[in-house]
Scaffold this active site. Structure first.
Site, PDB file in Angstrom:
ATOM      1  N   CYS A 190       3.425   1.096  25.266  1.00 47.86           N
ATOM      2  CA  CYS A 190       3.684  -0.033  24.358  1.00 47.86           C
ATOM      3  C   CYS A 190       3.040  -1.326  24.842  1.00 47.86           C
ATOM      4  O   CYS A 190       3.006  -2.312  24.113  1.00 47.86           O
ATOM      5  CB  CYS A 190       5.179  -0.247  24.208  1.00 47.86           C
ATOM      6  SG  CYS A 190       5.956  -0.655  25.780  1.00 47.86           S
ATOM      7  N   CYS A 231      10.921   3.665  27.559  1.00 48.65           N
ATOM      8  CA  CYS A 231      11.206   2.286  27.970  1.00 48.65           C
ATOM      9  C   CYS A 231      11.962   2.249  29.298  1.00 48.65           C
ATOM     10  O   CYS A 231      11.799   1.318  30.089  1.00 48.65           O
ATOM     11  CB  CYS A 231      12.029   1.568  26.909  1.00 48.65           C
ATOM     12  SG  CYS A 231      11.351   1.737  25.248  1.00 48.65           S
TER      13      CYS A 231
END
Ligand code: FES
Length: 142
Positions: free
Chosen positions: A34, A103
């Site tokens: 990301c 994440c």
């Protein structure tokens, strides 16, 4: 519900946010998937991590996992901190949606990176102890 209560709590009220000016180790990692980045600061006394703080340009899940991960390694030995996996952090948060698992790797890798920096500053080669800091394998698996 998409996010557990613990995730929401740690996102709304994250612990250990900030920086440590006279840190003994500073780690910085990026998430290949990301593009988010995370900075981690540690204070070490003997082999104990006495303080830890983080800063991130990351999403809510990255903030929540870092809040939990830093809480889990505060007061732990370096050895224990190196054994903390993103899976254990996700479990402590009662899970994350599958799309957000990557994440949680950011916090795990940032801790390893800060410990590497600590060893480097001591004149010790960190790689045999910490291993390579990868941007997350989970990310490449997708
Ligand atoms: Fe980047 Fe979560 S989307 S760390």
């Amino acid at each position: 519900m998409l996010y557990s209560e613990k995730v929401m709590e740690n996102f709304a009220n994250p612990k250990n946010v900030g920086e440590i000016e006279d840190a003994d180790g500073i780690g910085e990692v990026g998430n290949a998937k990301c593009g988010d980045i995370m900075k981690m600061y540690i204070k070490v006394d003997g082999d104990v991590i006495t303080d830890v703080k983080f800063k991130t340009f990351g999403c809510g899940a990255a903030i929540a996992t870092s809040s939990m991960a830093t809480d889990m390694i505060k007061g732990a030995t370096i050895d224990q901190a190196l054994k903390l996996t993103n899976r254990a952090v996700v479990e402590a948060l009662d899970g994350l949606p599958p799309a957000k698992i990557h994440c949680s790797v950011l916090a795990e890798q940032a801790i390893k990176s800060a410990i590497s920096d600590y060893y480097t500053r001591q004149g010790i080669d960190p790689e045999p102890i910490v291993g390579k800091i990868n941007d997350c394998e989970a990310c490449h698996a997708h």
